[in-house]
Motif scaffolding. Structure first.
Motif, mmCIF file in Angstrom:
data_model
loop_
_atom_site.group_PDB
_atom_site.id
_atom_site.type_symbol
_atom_site.label_atom_id
_atom_site.label_comp_id
_atom_site.label_asym_id
_atom_site.label_seq_id
_atom_site.Cartn_x
_atom_site.Cartn_y
_atom_site.Cartn_z
ATOM 1 N N LYS A 121 0.830 -1.213 0.000
ATOM 2 C CA LYS A 121 0.000 0.000 0.000
ATOM 3 C C LYS A 121 0.859 1.255 0.000
ATOM 4 O O LYS A 121 0.445 2.283 -0.508
ATOM 5 N N ALA B 110 -0.093 12.743 3.147
ATOM 6 C CA ALA B 110 -0.858 12.469 1.922
ATOM 7 C C ALA B 110 -0.725 11.008 1.509
ATOM 8 O O ALA B 110 -1.704 10.371 1.091
ATOM 9 N N ALA B 111 0.495 10.460 1.627
ATOM 10 C CA ALA B 111 0.721 9.055 1.265
ATOM 11 C C ALA B 111 -0.015 8.125 2.230
ATOM 12 O O ALA B 111 -0.578 7.105 1.814
ATOM 13 N N LYS C 89 -2.736 8.844 3.867
ATOM 14 C CA LYS C 89 -4.171 8.959 3.585
ATOM 15 C C LYS C 89 -4.527 8.143 2.342
ATOM 16 O O LYS C 89 -5.534 7.445 2.309
ATOM 17 N N ALA C 90 -3.690 8.225 1.318
ATOM 18 C CA ALA C 90 -3.939 7.478 0.082
ATOM 19 C C ALA C 90 -3.878 5.971 0.325
ATOM 20 O O ALA C 90 -4.602 5.203 -0.319
ATOM 21 N N ALA C 91 -3.026 5.545 1.275
ATOM 22 C CA ALA C 91 -2.893 4.129 1.587
ATOM 23 C C ALA C 91 -4.013 3.640 2.507
ATOM 24 O O ALA C 91 -4.146 2.443 2.751
ATOM 25 N N GLY C 92 -4.804 4.572 3.048
ATOM 26 C CA GLY C 92 -5.902 4.187 3.933
ATOM 27 C C GLY C 92 -5.486 3.970 5.379
ATOM 28 O O GLY C 92 -6.241 3.396 6.159
ATOM 29 N N ARG D 126 -8.518 10.944 7.713
ATOM 30 C CA ARG D 126 -8.489 12.329 7.265
ATOM 31 C C ARG D 126 -7.293 13.036 7.899
ATOM 32 O O ARG D 126 -6.907 12.702 9.009
#
Length: 159
Positions: A89, A99-100, A102-105, A109
């Motif tokens: 991920k 940001a990374a 958040k993008a990876a879950g 937020r």
């Protein structure tokens, strides 16, 4: 198709419950409101009201201090980051930041930033750039050959 032919799908709307239509209807007499009294009437808003007596929340003293300027960080452990890198991920070669994550879950937020704690171990070289980290987390990442950069702060625990 004409405007008068448009209708909802079957089951899309429910007929409203007709209250106070006789005892045989199942919702007659009191209309689902129980018995008589203030709560049986309309327009009742009595949260915290104690019949004119000074309410409990006003009788008790207020104590402590709430810092309205306090930072609300997302807490992420090294184990969680390591797990995401192993699962593919997160890219181990790229910089891992808010940001990374958040993008990876890993975080839902972005709040005021990300703070990394030293739960778990790091087995690979990672480049992490976050707003806060514990000293132990920084040491573990550097021991694995990576870097954990945090902006300069005045706090003793952050570095």
């Amino acid at each position: 198709m004409k405007l008068n032919e448009i209708a909802d799908k079957a089951g899309a709307t429910h007929s409203r419950k007709r209250l106070g239509r006789g005892i045989g209807s199942g919702s007659g007499k009191t209309g689902g409101r129980g018995v008589k009294g203030q709560k049986a009437r309309s327009g009742v808003a009595i949260n915290g009201f104690e019949g004119g007596q000074m309410p409990l929340y006003r009788r008790l003293p207020k104590r402590g201090f709430v810092n309205t300027f306090a930072k609300d960080y997302n807490i992420v452990s090294l184990a969680r980051i390591e797990e995401a890198v192993a699962a593919g991920k997160l890219d181990a070669n790229a910089t891992i930041d808010g940001a990374a994550l958040k993008a990876a879950g890993i975080i839902r937020r972005a709040r005021d930033g990300v703070r990394v704690l030293s739960d778990g171990d790091v087995s690979r070289k990672l480049t992490i750039s976050v707003e806060g980290a514990s000293r132990a987390a920084i040491e573990k990442v550097e021991k694995a050959g990576g870097t954990l950069t945090v902006p300069a702060t005045t706090s003793a625990d952050e570095a």
